[in-house]
Design a protein around this motif. Structure first.
Motif, PDB file in Angstrom:
ATOM      1  N   ILE A  54       0.904  -1.610  -0.266  1.00 58.31           N
ATOM      2  CA  ILE A  54      -0.100  -0.167  -0.168  1.00 58.31           C
ATOM      3  C   ILE A  54       1.428   0.957  -0.234  1.00 58.31           C
ATOM      4  N   ASN A  55       0.501   2.271  -0.009  1.00 55.76           N
ATOM      5  CA  ASN A  55       0.970   3.660  -0.348  1.00 55.76           C
ATOM      6  C   ASN A  55       0.476   4.645   1.124  1.00 55.76           C
ATOM      7  N   VAL A  56       1.580   4.918   1.787  1.00 54.76           N
ATOM      8  CA  VAL A  56       2.034   5.309   3.304  1.00 54.76           C
ATOM      9  C   VAL A  56       2.497   6.625   3.071  1.00 54.76           C
ATOM     10  N   LEU A  57       1.768   7.550   3.716  1.00 53.11           N
ATOM     11  CA  LEU A  57       1.795   9.075   4.201  1.00 53.11           C
ATOM     12  C   LEU A  57       2.416   9.501   5.789  1.00 53.11           C
ATOM     13  N   PHE A  58       3.830   9.570   5.562  1.00 49.70           N
ATOM     14  CA  PHE A  58       4.214   9.993   7.540  1.00 49.70           C
ATOM     15  C   PHE A  58       4.471  10.942   7.024  1.00 49.70           C
ATOM     16  N   PHE A  59       3.204  11.907   8.533  1.00 47.95           N
ATOM     17  CA  PHE A  59       3.059  13.094   8.440  1.00 47.95           C
ATOM     18  C   PHE A  59       3.696  13.347  10.036  1.00 47.95           C
ATOM     19  N   ASP A  60       4.944  14.654  10.247  1.00 49.85           N
ATOM     20  CA  ASP A  60       6.014  15.207  10.508  1.00 49.85           C
ATOM     21  C   ASP A  60       5.325  16.271  11.540  1.00 49.85           C
ATOM     22  N   PHE A  61       5.072  16.212  13.096  1.00 48.19           N
ATOM     23  CA  PHE A  61       4.996  17.186  14.058  1.00 48.19           C
ATOM     24  C   PHE A  61       5.977  17.335  14.231  1.00 48.19           C
ATOM     25  N   GLU A  62       7.144  16.356  15.041  1.00 51.10           N
ATOM     26  CA  GLU A  62       8.297  17.122  15.356  1.00 51.10           C
ATOM     27  C   GLU A  62       8.908  17.276  14.885  1.00 51.10           C
ATOM     28  N   ASP A  63       9.504  17.352  13.167  1.00 50.95           N
ATOM     29  CA  ASP A  63      10.518  18.418  12.918  1.00 50.95           C
ATOM     30  C   ASP A  63      11.162  17.356  12.810  1.00 50.95           C
ATOM     31  N   VAL A  64      10.977  16.311  12.253  1.00 56.72           N
ATOM     32  CA  VAL A  64      12.932  15.627  11.988  1.00 56.72           C
ATOM     33  C   VAL A  64      13.542  15.940  10.704  1.00 56.72           C
ATOM     34  N   GLY A  65      12.437  16.666   9.716  1.00 57.19           N
ATOM     35  CA  GLY A  65      12.421  17.526   8.812  1.00 57.19           C
ATOM     36  C   GLY A  65      13.868  16.156   8.275  1.00 57.19           C
ATOM     37  N   GLY A  66      15.075  16.747   7.709  1.00 63.49           N
ATOM     38  CA  GLY A  66      15.892  16.184   6.628  1.00 63.49           C
ATOM     39  C   GLY A  66      16.483  14.845   7.684  1.00 63.49           C
ATOM     40  N   MET A  97       4.998  14.470   4.182  1.00 66.12           N
ATOM     41  CA  MET A  97       4.113  15.643   5.156  1.00 66.12           C
ATOM     42  C   MET A  97       4.997  16.168   6.040  1.00 66.12           C
ATOM     43  N   LYS A  98       5.418  17.577   6.295  1.00 66.69           N
ATOM     44  CA  LYS A  98       5.975  18.303   7.168  1.00 66.69           C
ATOM     45  C   LYS A  98       4.612  19.060   8.065  1.00 66.69           C
ATOM     46  N   ALA A  99       4.399  19.296   9.519  1.00 69.48           N
ATOM     47  CA  ALA A  99       3.236  19.659   9.403  1.00 69.48           C
ATOM     48  C   ALA A  99       3.877  21.528   9.328  1.00 69.48           C
ATOM     49  N   LYS A 100       4.805  22.250   9.947  1.00 68.75           N
ATOM     50  CA  LYS A 100       5.584  23.198   9.682  1.00 68.75           C
ATOM     51  C   LYS A 100       4.762  24.491  11.055  1.00 68.75           C
ATOM     52  N   GLY A 101       4.283  23.654  12.042  1.00 63.43           N
ATOM     53  CA  GLY A 101       3.559  24.135  13.251  1.00 63.43           C
ATOM     54  C   GLY A 101       1.997  24.491  13.139  1.00 63.43           C
ATOM     55  N   ALA A 102       1.257  23.656  11.818  1.00 65.95           N
ATOM     56  CA  ALA A 102       0.192  24.313  11.739  1.00 65.95           C
ATOM     57  C   ALA A 102      -0.185  22.721  12.413  1.00 65.95           C
ATOM     58  N   SER A 103      -2.090  22.487  12.695  1.00 68.23           N
ATOM     59  CA  SER A 103      -2.980  22.126  13.540  1.00 68.23           C
ATOM     60  C   SER A 103      -3.207  20.903  12.613  1.00 68.23           C
ATOM     61  N   PHE A 104      -3.529  19.585  12.970  1.00 68.76           N
ATOM     62  CA  PHE A 104      -3.637  18.515  11.586  1.00 68.76           C
ATOM     63  C   PHE A 104      -5.138  18.916  10.941  1.00 68.76           C
ATOM     64  N   ALA A 105      -5.714  19.501  11.755  1.00 66.19           N
ATOM     65  CA  ALA A 105      -7.095  20.416  11.415  1.00 66.19           C
ATOM     66  C   ALA A 105      -6.818  21.285  10.388  1.00 66.19           C
ATOM     67  N   ASP A 106      -5.984  22.083  10.574  1.00 64.56           N
ATOM     68  CA  ASP A 106      -5.622  22.783   9.389  1.00 64.56           C
ATOM     69  C   ASP A 106      -5.294  22.071   8.209  1.00 64.56           C
ATOM     70  N   MET A 107      -3.955  21.339   8.221  1.00 66.60           N
ATOM     71  CA  MET A 107      -3.583  20.706   7.103  1.00 66.60           C
ATOM     72  C   MET A 107      -4.266  19.546   6.182  1.00 66.60           C
ATOM     73  N   ILE A 108      -6.152  19.246   7.150  1.00 66.83           N
ATOM     74  CA  ILE A 108      -7.340  18.108   5.675  1.00 66.83           C
ATOM     75  C   ILE A 108      -6.897  18.541   4.869  1.00 66.83           C
ATOM     76  N   PRO A 109      -6.885  20.098   4.577  1.00 66.94           N
ATOM     77  CA  PRO A 109      -7.597  20.396   2.876  1.00 66.94           C
ATOM     78  C   PRO A 109      -5.999  19.114   1.615  1.00 66.94           C
ATOM     79  N   LYS A 110      -5.299  20.054   2.795  1.00 63.71           N
ATOM     80  CA  LYS A 110      -3.764  19.176   1.790  1.00 63.71           C
ATOM     81  C   LYS A 110      -3.636  17.523   2.202  1.00 63.71           C
ATOM     82  N   ILE A 111      -4.204  17.519   3.683  1.00 60.19           N
ATOM     83  CA  ILE A 111      -3.908  16.338   3.307  1.00 60.19           C
ATOM     84  C   ILE A 111      -4.852  15.011   2.363  1.00 60.19           C
ATOM     85  N   LYS A 112      -6.081  15.503   2.098  1.00 57.49           N
ATOM     86  CA  LYS A 112      -7.188  15.399   1.342  1.00 57.49           C
ATOM     87  C   LYS A 112      -6.264  15.387  -0.187  1.00 57.49           C
ATOM     88  N   GLU A 113      -5.575  15.953  -0.420  1.00 61.98           N
ATOM     89  CA  GLU A 113      -4.867  16.336  -2.015  1.00 61.98           C
ATOM     90  C   GLU A 113      -4.439  15.363  -2.110  1.00 61.98           C
TER      91      GLU A 113
END
Length: 262
Positions: free
Chosen positions: A174-186, A214-230
């Motif tokens: 399957i395809n997986v999205l790793f959503f990073d809120f801890e800013d591990v970045g590079g 995908m990096k959260a960049k300080g945004a909440s999960f709710a704020d990122m929903i449109p981007k995540i759905k895309e």
């Protein structure tokens, strides 16, 4: 102006409330779906709520798991809903009406003392047996710096490549999205390739490209929903790894009123 308030019990046991309204003279509707309803005691009415608002040729969507008996949880949900609808206050009361409709419906259901057999969890209910259940939230917890992220990345690599993890092999890729809120970045790519390089059978590069980051960049999960759905639609994502849940909620997890999920 509310034109209609209709509630329907679905075949899966969820409840759908449809509110037809004319906020500015143009007909629209707000659809609430309440699923996984749990009434443990008077102060706990837990469920997953999905909202779809049709208004002025726009469609707004939002979802979250909350305790409907908690006023602070309800207010938090309404605040999040307000961000999605760009602060249009007329939709706030619709949520209260939907809750009242569901509560009334549940109170009409007679209490039952019958005993039923509990079906065991089978491979059909698992995304990756025996680690990850399908179509549900899975919480992986532990102390800080206890390799939680590494283990989740290894699980994700196994799912995109079809290769074993801890002696167990996923039934399909399957395809997986790793959503990073801890800013591990590079560090993320470095972790992926170090884990992949240490596996007995190394995954193909083409498979690793199906592990999206995908990096959260300080945004909440709710704020990122449109981007995540895309991202979900574009890359056919079937699993989202959120690192970590506390930061995704915008607070310590034990203090969060709601965990938002798509």
């Amino acid at each position: 102006m509310i034109e209609n308030n209709e509630i329907t019990e679905e075949k899966d046991g969820s409840y759908t409330v449809i509110i037809v309204h004319k906020p500015y003279g143009e007909a629209g509707s707000t659809i609430f779906n309440f699923s996984e309803v749990e009434r443990l005691r008077r102060s706990e009415f837990n469920c997953f709520v999905r909202v779809e608002i049709h208004h002025e040729k726009e469609i707004y969507e939002f979802s979250g798991r909350i305790n409907l008996a908690s006023m602070s949880a309800r207010e938090g949900f309404v605040r999040s809903l307000g961000r999605i609808t760009k602060g249009q206050k007329e939709f706030d009361s619709h949520f209260s009406q939907a809750i009242e409709a569901v509560s009334k419906k549940l109170n009409e259901v007679p209490d039952s003392s019958s005993v039923v057999d509990i079906e065991p969890i089978t491979g059909r209910m698992m995304l990756f047996d025996p680690f990850i259940t399908d179509k549900s939230a899975n919480l992986f917890f532990g102390d800080g710096a206890s390799t939680k992220s590494y283990i989740c990345i290894h699980l994700a690599i196994s799912l995109v490549s079809g290769l074993p993890f801890a002696g167990f092999t996923p039934s399909r890729k399957i395809n997986v999205l790793f959503f990073d809120f801890e800013d591990v970045g590079g560090k993320f790519s470095d972790r992926v390739y170090r884990i992949a390089g240490g596996m007995k059978n190394r995954p193909e590069i083409e498979d690793l490209r199906n592990l999206r980051y995908m990096k959260a960049k300080g945004a909440s999960f709710a704020d990122m929903i449109p981007k995540i759905k895309e991202e979900i639609r574009k890359y056919n994502i079937e699993l989202i790894v959120i690192d970590s849940a506390a930061y995704a909620c915008g607070a310590e997890i034990e203090k969060a009123d709601a965990v938002i999920k798509y």
